[in-house]
Design a protein around this motif. Structure first.
Motif, PDB file in Angstrom:
ATOM      1  N   TYR A 245       0.852  -1.193   0.000  1.00 14.78           N
ATOM      2  CA  TYR A 245       0.000   0.000   0.000  1.00 14.78           C
ATOM      3  C   TYR A 245       0.885   1.238   0.000  1.00 14.78           C
ATOM      4  CZ  TYR A 245      -3.057   3.640   1.936  1.00 14.78           C
ATOM      5  OH  TYR A 245      -3.745   4.809   2.151  1.00 14.78           O
ATOM      6  N   VAL A 246       0.778   2.048  -1.040  1.00 14.27           N
ATOM      7  CA  VAL A 246       1.570   3.267  -1.162  1.00 14.27           C
ATOM      8  C   VAL A 246       0.915   4.368  -0.337  1.00 14.27           C
ATOM      9  CG1 VAL A 246       2.412   5.029  -2.740  1.00 14.27           C
ATOM     10  CG2 VAL A 246       2.491   2.621  -3.407  1.00 14.27           C
ATOM     11  N   THR A 247       1.664   4.907   0.590  1.00 12.56           N
ATOM     12  CA  THR A 247       1.111   5.913   1.498  1.00 12.56           C
ATOM     13  C   THR A 247       1.319   7.339   1.010  1.00 12.56           C
ATOM     14  OG1 THR A 247       3.176   5.823   2.776  1.00 12.56           O
ATOM     15  CG2 THR A 247       1.329   4.425   3.517  1.00 12.56           C
ATOM     16  N   ARG A 248       2.473   7.618   0.364  1.00 11.79           N
ATOM     17  CA  ARG A 248       2.720   8.964  -0.134  1.00 11.79           C
ATOM     18  C   ARG A 248       3.878   8.952  -1.114  1.00 11.79           C
ATOM     19  NH1 ARG A 248       2.754  12.942   3.408  1.00 11.79           N
ATOM     20  NH2 ARG A 248       4.166  14.302   2.265  1.00 11.79           N
ATOM     21  N   LEU A 249       3.969  10.022  -1.894  1.00 15.92           N
ATOM     22  CA  LEU A 249       5.076  10.241  -2.813  1.00 15.92           C
ATOM     23  C   LEU A 249       5.879  11.428  -2.311  1.00 15.92           C
ATOM     24  CD1 LEU A 249       3.118   9.979  -6.206  1.00 15.92           C
ATOM     25  CD2 LEU A 249       4.173   8.133  -4.888  1.00 15.92           C
ATOM     26  N   ARG A 250       7.190  11.269  -2.250  1.00 18.05           N
ATOM     27  CA  ARG A 250       8.062  12.365  -1.810  1.00 18.05           C
ATOM     28  C   ARG A 250       8.796  12.959  -3.016  1.00 18.05           C
ATOM     29  NH1 ARG A 250       8.182  13.510   3.280  1.00 18.05           N
ATOM     30  NH2 ARG A 250       7.682  11.952   4.876  1.00 18.05           N
ATOM     31  N   THR A 251       9.058  14.238  -2.957  1.00 15.14           N
ATOM     32  CA  THR A 251       9.737  14.928  -4.050  1.00 15.14           C
ATOM     33  C   THR A 251      11.035  15.570  -3.571  1.00 15.14           C
ATOM     34  OG1 THR A 251       8.707  17.083  -3.689  1.00 15.14           O
ATOM     35  CG2 THR A 251       7.484  15.491  -5.030  1.00 15.14           C
ATOM     36  N   ASP A 252      11.792  16.104  -4.520  1.00 16.53           N
ATOM     37  CA  ASP A 252      12.949  16.934  -4.173  1.00 16.53           C
ATOM     38  C   ASP A 252      12.445  18.221  -3.528  1.00 16.53           C
ATOM     39  OD1 ASP A 252      11.905  18.422  -6.259  1.00 16.53           O
ATOM     40  OD2 ASP A 252      13.498  17.912  -7.667  1.00 16.53           O
ATOM     41  N   PRO A 253      13.337  19.000  -2.894  1.00 12.97           N
ATOM     42  CA  PRO A 253      12.879  20.213  -2.192  1.00 12.97           C
ATOM     43  C   PRO A 253      12.097  21.185  -3.071  1.00 12.97           C
ATOM     44  CG  PRO A 253      15.122  19.672  -1.540  1.00 12.97           C
ATOM     45  CD  PRO A 253      14.773  18.740  -2.656  1.00 12.97           C
ATOM     46  N   ALA A 254      12.441  21.249  -4.349  1.00 15.09           N
ATOM     47  CA  ALA A 254      11.726  22.165  -5.236  1.00 15.09           C
ATOM     48  C   ALA A 254      10.362  21.626  -5.647  1.00 15.09           C
ATOM     49  CB  ALA A 254      12.566  22.435  -6.480  1.00 15.09           C
ATOM     50  N   GLY A 255      10.131  20.336  -5.412  1.00 13.15           N
ATOM     51  CA  GLY A 255       8.848  19.735  -5.759  1.00 13.15           C
ATOM     52  C   GLY A 255       8.691  19.439  -7.228  1.00 13.15           C
ATOM     53  N   THR A 256       9.789  19.353  -7.968  1.00 14.35           N
ATOM     54  CA  THR A 256       9.702  19.160  -9.421  1.00 14.35           C
ATOM     55  C   THR A 256       9.870  17.714  -9.859  1.00 14.35           C
ATOM     56  OG1 THR A 256      12.072  19.628  -9.661  1.00 14.35           O
ATOM     57  CG2 THR A 256      10.536  21.495  -9.853  1.00 14.35           C
ATOM     58  N   ALA A 257      10.246  16.814  -8.947  1.00  9.17           N
ATOM     59  CA  ALA A 257      10.427  15.407  -9.313  1.00  9.17           C
ATOM     60  C   ALA A 257      10.155  14.521  -8.104  1.00  9.17           C
ATOM     61  CB  ALA A 257      11.842  15.155  -9.839  1.00  9.17           C
ATOM     62  N   VAL A 258       9.514  13.388  -8.334  1.00  4.82           N
ATOM     63  CA  VAL A 258       9.320  12.396  -7.281  1.00  4.82           C
ATOM     64  C   VAL A 258      10.649  11.691  -7.048  1.00  4.82           C
ATOM     65  CG1 VAL A 258       8.120  10.290  -6.591  1.00  4.82           C
ATOM     66  CG2 VAL A 258       6.893  12.063  -7.870  1.00  4.82           C
ATOM     67  N   THR A 259      11.071  11.646  -5.800  1.00  2.75           N
ATOM     68  CA  THR A 259      12.338  10.996  -5.456  1.00  2.75           C
ATOM     69  C   THR A 259      12.140   9.684  -4.723  1.00  2.75           C
ATOM     70  OG1 THR A 259      12.447  12.317  -3.427  1.00  2.75           O
ATOM     71  CG2 THR A 259      13.588  13.177  -5.368  1.00  2.75           C
ATOM     72  N   ALA A 260      10.965   9.469  -4.127  1.00  3.89           N
ATOM     73  CA  ALA A 260      10.733   8.234  -3.384  1.00  3.89           C
ATOM     74  C   ALA A 260       9.248   7.954  -3.281  1.00  3.89           C
ATOM     75  CB  ALA A 260      11.346   8.310  -1.986  1.00  3.89           C
ATOM     76  N   VAL A 261       8.929   6.680  -3.353  1.00  6.26           N
ATOM     77  CA  VAL A 261       7.575   6.192  -3.114  1.00  6.26           C
ATOM     78  C   VAL A 261       7.586   5.498  -1.758  1.00  6.26           C
ATOM     79  CG1 VAL A 261       5.745   4.643  -3.895  1.00  6.26           C
ATOM     80  CG2 VAL A 261       7.150   5.881  -5.580  1.00  6.26           C
ATOM     81  N   GLU A 262       6.838   6.018  -0.818  1.00  3.48           N
ATOM     82  CA  GLU A 262       6.774   5.411   0.510  1.00  3.48           C
ATOM     83  C   GLU A 262       5.564   4.489   0.577  1.00  3.48           C
ATOM     84  OE1 GLU A 262       6.796   8.416   3.485  1.00  3.48           O
ATOM     85  OE2 GLU A 262       8.852   9.054   3.022  1.00  3.48           O
ATOM     86  N   ALA A 263       5.777   3.297   1.147  1.00  2.00           N
ATOM     87  CA  ALA A 263       4.716   2.293   1.157  1.00  2.00           C
ATOM     88  C   ALA A 263       4.827   1.421   2.383  1.00  2.00           C
ATOM     89  CB  ALA A 263       4.791   1.437  -0.110  1.00  2.00           C
ATOM     90  N   GLU A 264       3.777   0.628   2.579  1.00  2.91           N
ATOM     91  CA  GLU A 264       3.765  -0.401   3.623  1.00  2.91           C
ATOM     92  C   GLU A 264       3.523  -1.747   2.950  1.00  2.91           C
ATOM     93  OE1 GLU A 264       0.738   0.651   6.358  1.00  2.91           O
ATOM     94  OE2 GLU A 264       1.791   2.432   7.111  1.00  2.91           O
ATOM     95  N   ARG A 265       4.421  -2.670   3.188  1.00  2.00           N
ATOM     96  CA  ARG A 265       4.269  -4.007   2.618  1.00  2.00           C
ATOM     97  C   ARG A 265       4.077  -5.005   3.746  1.00  2.00           C
ATOM     98  NH1 ARG A 265       8.143  -8.113  -0.756  1.00  2.00           N
ATOM     99  NH2 ARG A 265       6.415  -9.184  -1.800  1.00  2.00           N
ATOM    100  N   GLU A 266       2.857  -5.491   3.823  1.00  2.00           N
ATOM    101  CA  GLU A 266       2.511  -6.450   4.871  1.00  2.00           C
ATOM    102  C   GLU A 266       2.917  -5.923   6.246  1.00  2.00           C
ATOM    103  OE1 GLU A 266       4.247 -10.149   3.676  1.00  2.00           O
ATOM    104  OE2 GLU A 266       3.141 -10.198   1.780  1.00  2.00           O
ATOM    105  N   GLY A 267       2.612  -4.644   6.460  1.00  2.00           N
ATOM    106  CA  GLY A 267       2.838  -4.025   7.757  1.00  2.00           C
ATOM    107  C   GLY A 267       4.219  -3.443   7.969  1.00  2.00           C
TER     108      GLY A 267
END
Length: 518
Positions: A245-267
């Motif tokens: 389950y993807v909880t959020r997308l993180r970007t660089d400080p300027a907000g112009t590119a996604v740098t990481a996909v944060e998720a929970e996998r089986e807790g």
């Protein structure tokens, strides 16, 4: 890193890691995500498909009306809420293949007119950023991929085609053939419904009575898992991560590119890093993910500079119409083979566009009993046995007030007031009149409400004007250069036909453009 995840499933990622890397991360495995992964499978790009759920099991209950419809055996989306705080269960599903696992396999193209702006008494259906001709080659490719059966020229409202359907139409059973003749006698133009089922020579389809609204036990339905994702996973560069389950997308400080996909996998928390991120969670969940991903650079939600993320939610106006001839039983097993579009455009029969009529699969007594528990079961069974069921569908117009928001605790809340209900009421009356003239004197209708989310669209609209759209015409975010949203969220209008083939066609267009390759 790969292995078999359960019997009968393709290779998927099994090893638990804190971090997964890919060139392209595709979040969601429904019609948009699976089709895009299939199109990228031969490019050499490392593609990681991330799915919140697991595999829907093939089991005897797949074909049980009691288990599927009355008991909700496969419902796993959890509760959503309406704007007034009412809790409901949506018709969305979290499985590999998404909601296509139980869809009715109707795969029509939008009409050419649906890509142009049209004024309605209740509002405007806006133009798309390109015309039908731009998408036609990808419609043709999607029809081949999803093994669509149909007959060119049968529907006078159908758009131009570059070639025939991949397969001939699904034949009508005798009673439906008789109904078709009675409709033609009224001057109507019934046509064979465009269906994605495996009825080719040696195909697996059994023409059973549990197709529309049911999982397919024999994998004969053209769902996204069967037709797109499984073939894609034959390539070693394509992997599948389930239960994530993807909880959020993180970007660089300027907000112009996604740098990481944060998720929970089986807790457990995990991070996914990719050069390109494609969100294909369904129009509601994709909007919710972007709203959850707010930051200092995107305070109102990721990629939401226009303020339109989550807005203009459209669900279609839907009614189940049951026409009954009390003098004789309906022996049809596979009923969903006929459609009528004579009321789709304004003309001799209607002063305004009304929408589409298509036969449904037979309504099981278990479903009728669950909806009307106060009616004696024997009476319901007698009525159902003599009925013919239609899905009556009209366009839901975009309205910024119809939107997805995050309620307390991040729960999904839908503010939705039907826009264009007047046209739908006229279509229901026209359908009832049509069936009475065809020899079915008793007509019953049931209007679907907000819980009918199978055709959700419009929450991340695409266009050329950054101030009035979230995505560009290739479904790339205007603000975040490596972020794409490829599901029905990009629809500027809902038209009045099933959206699945259009989602798949746009996924192919986006993938073939090369824009998603980092």
């Amino acid at each position: 890193m790969t292995g078999v995840f359960g019997p009968g499933t393709p290779p998927v990622v099994r090893r638990h890691q804190d971090r997964y890397d890919a060139d392209v991360a595709v979040i969601g495995s429904g019609a948009g995500g699976a089709t895009l992964a299939w199109a990228l499978a031969g490019t050499g790009a490392r593609v990681l498909v991330v799915e919140r759920g697991g595999f829907l099991p093939r089991e005897a209950e797949n074909w049980s009306p009691q288990a599927v419809l009355a008991e909700g055996r496969y419902e796993n989306a959890g509760p959503w809420w309406t704007g007034d705080g009412t809790r409901f269960t949506p018709t969305s599903l979290y499985y590999v293949g998404g909601t296509t696992k139980v869809y009715g396999a109707a795969l029509p193209r939008m009409r050419a007119s649906d890509f142009r702006a049209a004024a309605h008494p209740e509002g405007t259906s806006p133009a798309w950023p390109y015309d039908y001709a731009r998408l036609e080659p990808y419609y043709a490719e999607a029809e081949r991929l999803y093994r669509v059966h149909g007959r060119a020229g049968a529907d006078p409202t159908a758009p131009p085609r570059s070639g025939p359907y991949p397969f001939p139409p699904v034949p009508h059973e005798p009673r439906i053939g008789e109904l078709e003749a009675r409709l033609r006698a009224q001057g109507l133009h019934p046509y064979p419904l465009e269906l994605g089922v495996d009825l080719a020579r040696g195909g697996a389809c059994l023409r059973c009575g549990t197709c529309d609204g049911f999982p397919c036990k024999v994998a004969a339905k053209s769902d996204a898992e069967t037709r797109a994702l499984r073939p894609a996973l034959r390539e070693p560069t394509v992997r599948l991560l389930t239960g994530t389950y993807v909880t959020r997308l993180r970007t660089d400080p300027a907000g112009t590119a996604v740098t990481a996909v944060e998720a929970e996998r089986e807790g457990r928390p995990v991070t996914i890093r990719a050069g390109t991120v494609v969100v294909s969670c369904g129009a509601v969940n994709s909007a919710a993910l972007l709203l959850r991903s707010h930051s200092a650079a995107h305070p109102d939600g990721l990629a939401n500079g226009s303020g339109l993320v989550g807005r203009n939610l459209m669900l279609h106006h839907n009614t189940v119409l049951t026409a009954i001839d009390p003098r004789r039983r309906n022996p049809v097993v596979f009923q969903k083979t006929l459609g009528v579009n004579d009321f789709y455009h304004a003309g001799d029969r209607t002063a305004r566009p009304l929408g589409n009529l298509q036969l449904m699969g037979r309504l099981p007594a278990a479903a009728a009993a669950a909806a009307r528990p106060w009616v004696p079961r024997r009476l319901l069974e007698a009525l159902v046995a003599r009925g013919v069921e239609w899905w009556v569908m009209s366009e839901d117009l975009p309205d910024p007030g119809n939107r997805v928001v995050l309620g307390p605790g991040g729960r999904i809340t839908l503010h939705w007031r039907p826009a264009g209900a007047g046209a739908h009421g006229l279509l229901v009356k026209a359908a009832a009149r049509m069936m009475r003239r065809a020899g079915y004197p008793l007509v019953f209708t049931e209007r679907m409400g907000v819980q009918a989310t199978g055709h959700q669209c419009g929450t991340t609209v695409f266009g050329t004007d950054e101030a009035r759209s979230v995505l560009d015409p290739l479904c790339r975010s205007h603000q975040v250069r490596n972020l794409f949203v490829v599901d029905a969220g990009f629809f500027p209008s809902s038209a009045a036909v099933n959206p699945t083939l259009t989602i798949a066609a746009q996924a192919l267009r986006t993938a073939r453009s090369g824009a998603v390759l980092p």
